[in-house]
Each structure stands twice: as structure tokens, then as C-alpha cells.
Motif scaffolding. Structure first.
Motif, PDB file in Angstrom:
ATOM      1  N   PRO A  55      -5.789 -15.803 -12.305  1.00  0.00           N
ATOM      2  CA  PRO A  55      -6.073 -16.157 -13.702  1.00  0.00           C
ATOM      3  C   PRO A  55      -7.150 -17.233 -13.776  1.00  0.00           C
ATOM      4  CG  PRO A  55      -4.050 -17.202 -12.994  1.00  0.00           C
ATOM      5  CD  PRO A  55      -4.482 -16.309 -11.860  1.00  0.00           C
ATOM      6  N   SER A  56      -7.873 -17.276 -14.900  1.00  0.00           N
ATOM      7  CA  SER A  56      -8.863 -18.320 -15.169  1.00  0.00           C
ATOM      8  C   SER A  56      -8.475 -19.023 -16.465  1.00  0.00           C
ATOM      9  CB  SER A  56     -10.272 -17.731 -15.310  1.00  0.00           C
ATOM     10  OG  SER A  56     -10.703 -17.156 -14.098  1.00  0.00           O
ATOM     11  N   LEU A  57      -8.314 -20.334 -16.412  1.00  0.00           N
ATOM     12  CA  LEU A  57      -7.899 -21.101 -17.578  1.00  0.00           C
ATOM     13  C   LEU A  57      -8.638 -22.431 -17.590  1.00  0.00           C
ATOM     14  CD1 LEU A  57      -6.007 -21.374 -20.023  1.00  0.00           C
ATOM     15  CD2 LEU A  57      -4.278 -22.326 -18.478  1.00  0.00           C
ATOM     16  N   PHE A  58      -9.316 -22.706 -18.718  1.00  0.00           N
ATOM     17  CA  PHE A  58     -10.083 -23.945 -18.817  1.00  0.00           C
ATOM     18  C   PHE A  58     -10.099 -24.413 -20.266  1.00  0.00           C
ATOM     19  CE2 PHE A  58     -13.916 -26.417 -19.579  1.00  0.00           C
ATOM     20  CZ  PHE A  58     -13.904 -27.309 -18.524  1.00  0.00           C
ATOM     21  N   TYR A  59      -9.944 -25.739 -20.429  1.00  0.00           N
ATOM     22  CA  TYR A  59     -10.084 -26.369 -21.746  1.00  0.00           C
ATOM     23  C   TYR A  59     -10.591 -27.780 -21.552  1.00  0.00           C
ATOM     24  CZ  TYR A  59      -8.783 -29.152 -25.822  1.00  0.00           C
ATOM     25  OH  TYR A  59      -8.815 -30.027 -26.872  1.00  0.00           O
ATOM     26  N   ASN A  60     -11.518 -28.203 -22.411  1.00  0.00           N
ATOM     27  CA  ASN A  60     -11.992 -29.587 -22.419  1.00  0.00           C
ATOM     28  C   ASN A  60     -12.224 -29.993 -23.866  1.00  0.00           C
ATOM     29  OD1 ASN A  60     -12.900 -32.076 -21.356  1.00  0.00           O
ATOM     30  ND2 ASN A  60     -15.024 -31.419 -21.568  1.00  0.00           N
ATOM     31  N   GLY A  61     -11.487 -31.005 -24.326  1.00  0.00           N
ATOM     32  CA  GLY A  61     -11.610 -31.420 -25.714  1.00  0.00           C
ATOM     33  C   GLY A  61     -11.021 -32.793 -25.937  1.00  0.00           C
ATOM     34  N   LYS A  62     -10.806 -33.137 -27.201  1.00  0.00           N
ATOM     35  CA  LYS A  62     -10.363 -34.493 -27.543  1.00  0.00           C
ATOM     36  C   LYS A  62      -8.939 -34.778 -27.080  1.00  0.00           C
ATOM     37  CE  LYS A  62      -8.857 -33.310 -32.262  1.00  0.00           C
ATOM     38  NZ  LYS A  62      -9.010 -33.645 -33.688  1.00  0.00           N
ATOM     39  N   TYR A  63      -8.147 -33.740 -26.831  1.00  0.00           N
ATOM     40  CA  TYR A  63      -6.768 -33.950 -26.382  1.00  0.00           C
ATOM     41  C   TYR A  63      -6.647 -34.055 -24.866  1.00  0.00           C
ATOM     42  CZ  TYR A  63      -5.761 -32.571 -31.178  1.00  0.00           C
ATOM     43  OH  TYR A  63      -5.728 -32.486 -32.549  1.00  0.00           O
ATOM     44  N   GLY A  64      -7.725 -33.770 -24.138  1.00  0.00           N
ATOM     45  CA  GLY A  64      -7.667 -33.806 -22.685  1.00  0.00           C
ATOM     46  C   GLY A  64      -8.348 -32.594 -22.093  1.00  0.00           C
ATOM     47  N   PHE A  65      -7.798 -32.083 -20.996  1.00  0.00           N
ATOM     48  CA  PHE A  65      -8.398 -30.901 -20.374  1.00  0.00           C
ATOM     49  C   PHE A  65      -7.344 -30.113 -19.611  1.00  0.00           C
ATOM     50  CE2 PHE A  65      -8.917 -34.188 -17.054  1.00  0.00           C
ATOM     51  CZ  PHE A  65      -8.407 -33.528 -15.938  1.00  0.00           C
TER      52      PHE A  65
END
Length: 242
Positions: A55-65
Motif C-alpha cells: 500500500p501507499s499512504l501519505f499525508y502532510n498538512g496542518k495536523y501532522g503527517f
């Protein structure tokens, strides 16, 4: 531990100097989820390379990553609470490990992260009583634009320090396992793991992304469980962007 303290004294200033550069504002509020086909060989495999799915999962934003199995909730711009799912590294569910060696269970970690998704120092402690050890990760990565607007290349390096308890869980060979496998009995001490890779991201449409990776990993241990000095993996897949 003296070597760990010395290396951390070098690593922390490097992290602080690198973080403003690696924050990269164009990747704020950026996320994708997808999957890919992999082909590679783990450090513990006795039977060559194998095909798999990742799986590929990525997030980067004001709440963290979220970066793969590591999730971080930001308390301040440079400090956050982190959680990690450590999947079983020594297991015949995914690899052909030496016969007579028991599977090592995965676990859940909690800890803290200093830095950003691109330049971070993370402490992770086992909270599931599987091994009661800890790991310290120094991760540095950056996304580079190319002459093609839709194509981005992102190299990274990572150095992981694994405590004695975590290393014993993964790398030790008990007397019973030695008798069953023919490997030498081994009592592991604290360990280092070195990782490097190159990630290629290509925007197919505004919502869809193609992902390709080349990744390498070296375990600095004399354990007889280490069958390959350099683990490697190639993967190709796609993801949906949010």
C-alpha cells in the motif's frame, strides 16, 4: 550508547538546519492513497527475490503527517506525537526465512517526532509488550522538480538505531532455533539499520498519480539470520490524490 549520543549530537543540528529547506510549502495539505506491485529481496530471505503488493499512504498538512506506517500528530510546527505499526520483519508469511526459525511478531509503537515529514528525528517505544524495546529514526528526504512539470523525484536516506531489546527480538537465535535450523546460536546487541531510496511521482491527471520506487536497506548486525547484506525492492503503482 556512547556512539549513539555522539551520533545524535551530529544528527540533531543537521535536522534543525535541514528542516526549513525540506518543509517545501507546495506539499502542504497534500495526500494520496494507493497501492503498487513490488519485486525485491529482504535481508532475511533465503530464496531470492519475490513479488508482492504494497500500500501507499501519505499525508502532510496542518495536523501532522502520515508517511507509510508512521503517523504524526503535530503539537507544534516542529514537535508531534507519533504512532507506528511495525510489521513483522522476520516472518515466513512474506519471505522464505531460514527453516527452524520462529516468526517474530510485529508490534505497535508510540513516541515523538521532532522536525517535518522531510527532515525528522523520531523516537518510537513498543507499547504492546512484544519486545519492550525502542527505535530512534533519523529521516532526511526532499522532492526535486524535473524538466517535466508532472514529474517529481524524491530521494531519501534514513538511519535507525534499534535498542538491545528490539534487536534481540529480531536478530537473536535461541538454542532451540539453532538446533532446528543449523544456524549458530546468537545473542543480539543494539543495532543500526541504514536505508536509502528514490521515489518517482508522476501526475497522470489532477487526481491520479503514478508512483515508482527503488529502495535499499542494510542491517548492521552479525546475526546469522541476516541472509543478504543488502536488501532491495523495486515497486510500481498508482494512487489517488486528495
Amino acid at each position: 550508547m556512547k556512539n549513539l549520543v555522539r551520533d545524535m549530537r551530529v544528527s540533531i543540528p543537521l535536522l534543525v538546519l535541514s528542516s526549513p529547506v525540506l518543509a517545501q510549502e507546495q506539499y502542504q495539505d497534500y495526500a494520496f492513497v494507493g497501492a503498487g506491485v513490488t519485486y525485491g529481496e529482504s535481508a532475511f530471505s533465503t530464496d531470492g527475490a519475490k513479488v508482492g503488493i504494497e500500500p501507499s499512504l501519505f499525508y502532510n498538512g496542518k495536523y501532522g503527517f502520515i508517511d507509510g506506517s508512521l503517523a504524526n500528530y503535530s503539537l507544534t510546527p516542529w514537535l508531534g506525537l507519533s504512532g507506528n505499526l511495525r510489521f513483522a520483519e522476520v516472518s515466513d508469511d512474506f519471505d522464505d526465512i531460514p527453516r527452524g526459525i520462529n516468526n517474530r511478531d510485529g508490534n505497535a509503537d508510540l513516541g515523538i517526532t521532532v522536525g517535518t515529514v522531510g527532515a525528522r528525528l523520531t523516537y518510537l517505544q513498543d507499547v504492546t509488550n512484544v519486545h519492550d524495546g525502542y527505535e530512534i529514526q533519523l529521516h532526511l528526504g526532499r522532492a526535486f522538480d524535473t524538466p517535466f512539470d508532472q514529474w517529481v523525484l524524491s530521494p531519501y536516506v534514513e538511519v535507525d538505531y534499534r535498542s538491545k531489546k528490539l534487536s534481540q527480538h529480531l536478530y537473536s537465535v535461541s538454542a532451540q532455533e539453532a538446533a532446528a535450523s543449523g544456524l549458530a546460536q546468537f545473542d543480539a546487541d543494539e543495532t543500526w539499520v541504514y536505508k536509502a531510496g528514490l521515489i518517482s511521482l508522476y501526475d497522470i491527471t489532477e487526481q491520479w498519480l503514478a508512483i515508482a520506487k527503488v529502495e535499499f536497506e542494510h542491517h548492521d548486525s552479525n546475526s546469522p539470520l541476516i541472509q543478504n547484506d543488502l536488501a532491495w525492492q523495486i515497486s510500481v503503482g498508482g494512487a489517488y490524490k486528495f
